[in-house]
Design a protein around this motif. Structure first.
Motif, short mmCIF file in Angstrom:
data_model
loop_
_atom_site.label_atom_id
_atom_site.label_comp_id
_atom_site.label_asym_id
_atom_site.label_seq_id
_atom_site.Cartn_x
_atom_site.Cartn_y
_atom_site.Cartn_z
N UNK A 1 0.81 -1.19 0.00
CA UNK A 1 0.00 0.00 0.00
C UNK A 1 0.86 1.26 0.00
N UNK B 1 2.08 1.90 -3.25
CA UNK B 1 1.00 2.40 -4.08
C UNK B 1 0.84 3.90 -3.92
N UNK B 2 0.87 4.32 -2.64
CA UNK B 2 0.60 5.73 -2.38
C UNK B 2 1.70 6.63 -2.88
N UNK C 1 1.91 6.10 -9.90
CA UNK C 1 0.69 6.70 -9.35
C UNK C 1 0.65 8.20 -9.63
N UNK D 1 -14.19 5.58 -22.71
CA UNK D 1 -14.67 4.43 -21.95
C UNK D 1 -15.70 3.71 -22.80
N UNK D 2 -15.87 2.42 -22.55
CA UNK D 2 -16.69 1.63 -23.46
C UNK D 2 -18.19 1.84 -23.27
N UNK D 3 -18.59 2.64 -22.27
CA UNK D 3 -20.00 2.95 -22.14
C UNK D 3 -20.22 4.47 -22.21
N UNK E 1 -23.72 6.03 -22.56
CA UNK E 1 -24.50 5.85 -21.34
C UNK E 1 -23.98 6.76 -20.23
N UNK E 2 -22.67 6.94 -20.21
CA UNK E 2 -22.06 7.81 -19.20
C UNK E 2 -22.62 9.23 -19.30
N UNK F 1 -25.47 10.16 -20.51
CA UNK F 1 -26.84 10.13 -20.01
C UNK F 1 -26.86 10.09 -18.49
N UNK F 2 -25.97 9.26 -17.92
CA UNK F 2 -25.97 9.09 -16.47
C UNK F 2 -25.63 10.38 -15.76
N UNK G 1 -28.27 12.91 -15.82
CA UNK G 1 -29.40 12.60 -14.96
C UNK G 1 -29.19 13.19 -13.57
N UNK G 2 -27.93 13.28 -13.17
CA UNK G 2 -27.63 13.82 -11.85
C UNK G 2 -27.96 15.31 -11.76
N UNK H 1 -31.01 16.15 -9.88
CA UNK H 1 -30.92 16.21 -8.42
C UNK H 1 -30.53 17.61 -7.99
N UNK I 1 -21.05 1.33 -27.35
CA UNK I 1 -21.49 2.53 -26.65
C UNK I 1 -20.37 3.54 -26.48
#
Lengths: 374, 404, 170
Positions: free
Chosen positions: B4, B7-8, B13, B117-119, B122-123, B125-126, B129-130, B133, B179
């Motif tokens: 870890x 990693x940090x 990184x 990214x492969x979506x 959809x991303x 749209x997602x 949608x926020x 809110x 997508x």
């Protein structure tokens, strides 16, 4: 079946589409209006009281502030009342000039009113600006004759303050030349707009009988199908000399009022054409010279008595009532303001429609708070 | 533990973080600059449509007007209404702006791709949608009936129009088979490399474009669907109680949403940065950015144009339009998309042996048949739905001049 | 880095969930729940399931929670009233269930079984086409049952809100 609760919302007095300082207390069930109560008086300026204190001549200036879009027509009505009481003759040329100014003012008012109405409907000002371009041209003419764009203070007892110069006649003719093009454009821009139709057809319906019962006047009653126009019902000034039609609607909804206003602009244009042709050339006769000379000596004192005169303002029937006891200012002075009386029918027009429609219906009545509150 | 630790503080990184931070910064800066340009285009464009000049005093052609206004809003007092929910009131603009900016992560600027990214579709749209809110937070926290009403309208509208919007994208995703936004754009370069391979030039893509564009106007609260902030009805809707920098943030988010809509439309339907010469190594990248901006800004101009001409729909008419007009069209379009795919791609294996009579998959004959079939379906559907939605039983109006 | 990211997100998610339960204001609770859904979406992303993550955001954070907020605000019930507990049997049941959950989680944590070997690489599991194939073949029945359930709810909502024909103006 869900039970719903009624909610009260205040639209105004600080709200963009109440056409001034004005409050609508709407009781709504969801979005549907159940009851609507107009609350006014925020703009009260003691107009009628002032008219009893100021001299007759001074009062002309504050009639400009009643319906500040149509100062010319306000002055016309007031001057006619005083002239009736004092039996002052008005020269023919002056009558023509008055009619020309009144009809120009009607075009000005309707062009702006339709623009404001569409602004209320949310069209972001394009139509308003189109209307304002015509209004600007007319206000240039007003400025040339009266010295001020909105508060013209042009009419006097026995005529008008200044004569029409040849240049000005040219300017008015030029305006009349371009006007049909404008109104065609205006119509093409809006008449068949699907959204406009959806929002104005069968909205704010005021049936014939109800319109008469509320004694609404102007485009509102004509939109409901009653051809009532003071220029026809009780011709004043020289309106009996012109050929013109009175447009009426068939359903009495918002769209009908819009159509009536459009057609009235065309009719005003027709009257103006005739008036410009017939305009007598005798210069110097723009005011009753004998009266003018006399009033310079001793001011104006009306004989005791009372008089009521009414004119067709673009908003409806504008009436002035003056009681004189022989002094140099009115003893009692009252006004029948068309905006105020048309506004009383608002509740019946709005009930059953949605909140968004209130604004459109209010815009279609075309009120000016200066006149409602006085 | 040791792992870890590495990693940090490992270099890899840091490098990843730095590169992503750079991309994020670039997106944010470019977004703000574009927003400034958009407000200028909108105000000048509207000005000329309305027979006036628009802002023309600050800088050449008034180009620095947005900067002047930014300075003005920054120096204004920050106000929170009494009895408002302080934190929610404060966070609402942040949520709205964050969701808007997040969409830019996958929008390719020509050949420059922030993240693939492969979506991706959809991303977008997602995250949009926020946005709703945030609108609801702003409307509720302001402690004002108009703001609450505006928030409610905004949400009802956004949720309703999201459905046709997404369904119209479904047809494109079906066409492409992926997508990822990059794949969608790549698909429009094949197979012939000409302008006609843009999605908008197929019957399926055209109907999809129409539905998507209209629904997006509603999503971005553009006129004629600007009910949540309807000035003449709700003062400023959910923005009523916002002033100073908070309002500026809402305003920024609003324009960024509009630009995101234009950029997505340009990418999905108009080939993104595709254009003559966009495949040349270095110059091509610049060219593609230029094409992308030209298409997006052109679409934005269409938005301004619409704003200049039409009045606003009433909220119930607006809902009817989404559910009764756009949604059926989107569904029909999905059906004709599947037909298109069946005719063009499928063979005996998938039960479309009959199509093989026309030639190999992707041959001209098959494409022609697919074109005609889908065009007929879509055109018929369009006019049918339009007819069913037309207002009926209305007497003809005419203000009849009556000589009394 | 993924571990650190996971820890941060997990803490945020749990924190949001706790805050949701403890918050007195119903709207605040709903907003915390939105944050919680976000955290879960990010966890899905960490599991290489971007499609699920996006659907989580679109459907839960974007649509369902917004409708929750809508209802709370419309009813004006954001300030929870002090009410008499109408379900007295609920507390013990909740305690037992909670305890059960903790025990299960603890078991999973301290006695990890051998991982189930997968034929697919994680990258493929979350891909939309794989998901769709599974949904329309292996899990077709649950899928259809769910759709019928939603349809019933939809019809119920329409029936509830429909106005009576003879009475009011529609």
């Amino acid at each position: 079946m869900l039970k719903t609760e009624e909610l009260q919302i205040n639209i105004g007095p600080q709200h963009p589409s109440t056409h001034g300082v004005f409050r609508l207390m709407a009781t709504v069930d969801g979005e549907t209006v159940v009851h609507l109560e107009p609350v006014f008086g925020y703009l009260h300026r003691n107009h009628e009281q002032l008219g009893e204190i100021w001299t007759y001549l001074q009062t002309i200036t504050i009639t400009d502030r009643l319906d500040y879009f149509n100062s010319m027509i306000n002055e016309h009505g007031y001057c006619m009342t005083v002239e009736k009481l004092a039996s002052i003759e008005v020269p023919e040329r002056a009558e023509y000039i008055r009619v020309i100014m009144s009809e120009l003012s009607r075009i000005l008012n309707h062009a702006a009113a339709i623009g404001f109405w569409l602004q209320d409907m949310g069209s972001w000002g394009t139509t308003l600006m189109f209307g304002f371009r015509q209004r600007e041209m007319i206000m240039d003419i007003f400025e040339s004759v009266g010295g001020s764009r909105m508060m013209c203070n042009y009419m006097r007892f026995g005529g008008v303050a200044r004569d029409l110069t040849p240049n000005l006649v040219e300017q008015i003719n030029l305006f009349l030349e371009g006007f049909p093009q404008f109104i065609d454009d205006f119509e093409r821009l809006m008449m068949e707009n699907e959204i406009l139709l959806a929002r104005s057809r069968n909205v704010g319906v005021l049936p014939k009988e109800l319109a008469a019962a509320y004694s609404v006047t102007g485009p509102v009653i004509r939109g409901s199908g009653i051809p009532y126009d003071i220029r026809r019902a009780e011709p004043y000034s020289i309106y009996d000399r012109f050929a013109f039609d009175i447009p009426v609607g068939s359903v009495g909804d918002v769209y009908d009022r819009f159509l009536v206003r459009m057609e009235e602009m065309r009719q005003s244009h027709r009257i103006l054409r005739q008036a410009m042709e017939q305009l007598p050339q005798a210069s110097g006769s723009y005011i009753n010279q004998a009266y003018k000379a006399a009033s310079k000596q001793q001011g104006l004192r009306l004989p005791a008595g009372e008089a009521y005169c009414r004119v067709e303002s673009p908003k409806g029937e504008l009436g002035y009532y003056i009681v004189s006891n022989g002094g140099n200012s009115a003893y009692r002075y009252g006004i029948r303001a068309p905006s105020l009386i048309n506004l009383t029918a608002l509740n019946d027009m709005c009930r059953g429609y949605t909140v968004a429609d209130i604004v459109v219906i209010l815009g279609s009545i075309d009120i000016v708070m200066g006149e409602v509150d006085r | 533990m040791r792992a870890m630790w590495e990693f940090f503080f490992g270099v890899g990184w840091l490098a990843t973080l730095t590169s992503y931070l750079t991309i994020t910064t670039a997106i944010l800066v470019a977004g703000s600059l574009v927003m400034m340009l958009l407000t200028w285009i909108e105000r000048r464009g509207l000005g000329y449509m309305q027979d006036r000049k628009g802002p023309n005093r600050v800088g050449p052609f008034g180009l620095f007007q947005p900067i002047a206004e930014a300075i003005k809003t920054i120096t204004k007092e920050d106000i929170t209404p009494t009895d408002a929910d302080r934190w929610v009131h404060f966070l609402a603009p942040v949520v709205i702006l964050a969701s808007t900016v997040a969409a830019f992560a996958v929008i390719p600027w020509g050949n420059l791709i922030p993240v693939d990214i492969n979506v991706g579709v959809l991303y977008i749209v997602a995250v949009s949608a926020v946005h709703t809110v945030g609108i609801l937070m702003a409307g509720w926290a302001s402690n004002n009936k108009f703001a609450l009403l505006g928030g409610m309208r905004g949400v009802a509208q956004a949720i309703s129009y999201e459905i046709p919007q997404v369904l119209s994208l479904v047809s494109i995703v079906m066409l492409v088979g992926s997508m990822s936004v990059v794949d969608v754009i790549q698909n429009q370069m094949d197979p012939y490399g000409n302008i006609l391979s843009w999605h908008i030039f197929t019957p399926v893509g055209l109907l999809s474009f129409i539905v998507f564009w209209i629904a997006s106007l509603a999503e971005g609260e553009r006129p004629p669907f600007d009910n949540p902030e309807a000035e003449s009805e709700l003062v400023a809707g959910y923005m009523t109680e916002y002033g100073g920098m908070k309002f500026a943030v809402l305003f920024l988010a609003n324009y960024l949403t509009n630009f995101a809509i234009c950029a997505v439309t340009a990418g999905v339907f108009l080939g993104g940065g595709n254009g003559p010469g966009s495949d040349i190594p270095i110059l091509g990248t610049l060219l593609s950015v230029f094409y992308f901006l030209a298409k997006s800004l052109g679409l934005f101009f269409v938005m301004v144009w619409i704003r200049g001409v039409v009045p606003r729909l009433r909220i119930d008419e607006l809902m009817h339009f989404a559910w009764k007009f756009l949604l059926p069209l989107a569904l029909v379009n999905i059906f004709s998309t599947s037909l298109w795919i069946a005719i063009i791609r499928w063979g005996a294996e998938q039960g479309m042996g009959i199509a093989e009579a026309l030639g190999a998959p992707g041959s001209i004959a098959r494409i022609a048949v697919a074109w005609v079939v889908t065009a007929i379906i879509n055109v018929v559907a369009f006019f049918l739905v339009a007819r069913l939605n037309a207002t009926r039983g209305v007497t003809t109006y005419q203000a009849t001049p009556t000589a009394v | 880095m993924e571990i650190a990211f996971f820890i941060i997100t997990a803490l945020l998610t749990i924190g949001a969930a706790v805050a949701m339960v403890l918050s007195h204001n119903a709207v605040h609770s709903a907003l915390w729940l939105v944050l919680n859904f976000f955290g879960v979406a990010v966890l899905y992303l960490l599991l290489n399931a971007p499609f699920l993550a996006m659907v989580q955001i679109t459907v839960y954070a974007g649509a369902i929670m917004v409708l929750f907020l809508f209802v709370i605000m419309l009813l004006g019930s954001e300030q929870g009233q002090e009410e008499v507990n109408g379900l007295p049997w609920q507390t013990p049941v909740a305690l037992v269930m909670g305890l059960l959950l903790v025990v299960m989680a603890g078991y999973a944590l301290f006695f990890p079984g051998t991982p189930v070997p997968t034929t697919q690489t994680p990258n493929e599991i979350g891909a939309p086409d794989i998901l769709a194939r599974k949904l329309f073949s292996t899990y077709l029945l649950p899928f259809e049952i769910t759709s019928v359930l939603l349809l019933v709810a939809l019809i119920g909502a329409v029936v509830l809100t429909m106005k009576s024909r003879e009475g009011d103006r529609v």
